[in-house]
Design a protein around this motif. Structure first.
Motif, short mmCIF file in Angstrom:
data_model
loop_
_atom_site.label_atom_id
_atom_site.label_comp_id
_atom_site.label_asym_id
_atom_site.label_seq_id
_atom_site.Cartn_x
_atom_site.Cartn_y
_atom_site.Cartn_z
N PHE A 54 -14.16 -38.23 -1.36
CA PHE A 54 -13.43 -37.40 -0.39
C PHE A 54 -13.40 -35.93 -0.78
O PHE A 54 -13.06 -35.10 0.06
N TYR A 90 -12.79 -41.72 5.50
CA TYR A 90 -14.22 -41.37 5.43
C TYR A 90 -14.89 -41.53 6.79
O TYR A 90 -15.74 -40.72 7.17
N ALA A 93 -13.58 -38.47 8.97
CA ALA A 93 -13.96 -37.13 8.54
C ALA A 93 -15.46 -36.94 8.39
O ALA A 93 -15.96 -35.83 8.57
N PHE A 94 -16.19 -37.99 8.09
CA PHE A 94 -17.63 -37.86 7.84
C PHE A 94 -18.46 -38.51 8.96
O PHE A 94 -19.35 -37.89 9.50
N GLN A 106 -24.75 -36.88 3.52
CA GLN A 106 -23.50 -36.83 2.75
C GLN A 106 -23.24 -38.13 2.00
O GLN A 106 -22.76 -38.12 0.87
N ARG A 110 -22.98 -38.69 -2.17
CA ARG A 110 -21.77 -39.19 -2.81
C ARG A 110 -21.96 -40.56 -3.43
O ARG A 110 -21.30 -40.88 -4.43
N ASN A 175 -19.86 -31.01 -2.48
CA ASN A 175 -18.82 -30.63 -1.54
C ASN A 175 -18.98 -29.19 -1.06
O ASN A 175 -18.52 -28.85 0.03
N ARG A 180 -17.39 -31.16 4.49
CA ARG A 180 -16.99 -32.37 5.20
C ARG A 180 -17.32 -32.30 6.68
O ARG A 180 -17.85 -33.24 7.26
N TYR A 181 -17.04 -31.17 7.31
CA TYR A 181 -17.24 -31.03 8.75
C TYR A 181 -18.52 -30.24 9.03
O TYR A 181 -18.90 -29.34 8.28
#
Length: 273
Positions: A54, A90, A93-94, A106, A110, A175, A180-181
């Protein structure tokens, strides 16, 4: 019928190049359940997992049930990572805020600790997302040979070979490289907001800041008074040529000539004087 994973040729990247590295502060810390000696170690592993997946987890984003299972050895680290990747946070947001291509990039960063090899790998994994959904995609990532060879069931994924000894600057964290966006949703949400700053701010340590009553707090006021005195010079006036008589206010009384009573009173005053 589900489409199998397309074949793609991996390009040369830092994570695929073996080299001699001297341990230091720049090297990533490896968290594993094999060397946990106290409850503090398992707490550090859980916090590192939230940072890896996150980047930052608020109180509402934490998965308390998964944390309890991991602390009691009911699930492995790989199962904990799978739970975080399939959590509502997750997905919202992803997965919900990005396209399939960006979601694949992404997740690979991760979960596998590296960048995608190219457009061919992004396309291959995006087909899995379109046919099997995000749950089938996460299972395929965590069950792959690359994940099992590098992390297994007990090691938390990390960014592999981020800093190279032969380079002055290593790779950026995931990150920062892949926020994230997406750009489209960042414009809708209104960030990042530009901050116009006309003056240069300097950092002053806490112990060097003046406290209440310190003369340093009044230096600006004193400098302002000095500049005011220089702007308006004082004028010196000599008392030799000053006519003090003309400066005293004097009221003259005048009466009409046709008034005999007033004329008689004035004449009586003059005689008495």
């Amino acid at each position: 019928m589900a489409i199998p994973l397309l074949k793609y040729s991996p390009v040369t990247q830092n994570s695929r190049v073996e080299g001699y590295e001297i341990p230091g502060d720049d090297q990533p810390k490896i968290y594993s359940t094999q060397n946990i000696l106290s409850s503090t170690d398992i707490n550090d592993l859980i916090e590192a997992a939230y940072r890896q997946i996150f980047f930052h987890a608020f109180k509402a984003d934490r998965e308390r049930f998964l944390e309890s299972q991991l602390r009691s050895n009911q699930i492995t680290v790989r199962d904990f990572v799978r739970g975080l990747l399939l959590s509502n946070t997750y997905r919202r947001a992803f997965y919900g805020m990005n396209s399939n291509y960006r979601y694949v990039e992404q997740t690979v960063q991760r979960a596998l600790g590296r960048d995608v090899f190219g457009k061919e790998e992004t396309l291959a994994w995006s087909i899995i997302v379109a046919t099997k959904g995000d749950e089938g995609f996460i299972d395929a990532i965590l069950d792959s040979d690359e994940y099992l060879d590098n992390f297994g069931d007990d090691i938390l994924p990390y960014q592999r070979r981020r800093v190279l000894p032969t380079r002055s600057e290593g790779e950026l964290p995931f990150n920062i490289k892949s926020p994230r966006y997406d750009e489209y949703y960042r414009s809708i949400l209104g960030f990042p907001k530009p901050v116009a700053q006309s003056s240069v701010r300097r950092f002053t340590p806490q112990e060097q800041k003046p406290k209440a009553g310190s003369p340093a707090l009044f230096m600006d006021m004193v400098r302002g008074l000095n500049s005011l005195q220089q702007a308006v010079p004082s004028q010196r006036v000599s008392a030799v040529g000053v006519n003090f008589t003309s400066g005293v206010p004097y009221r003259k009384v005048s009466f009409p000539i046709n008034d005999p009573v007033a004329a008689a009173a004035v004449e009586k005053v003059k005689q008495g004087a």
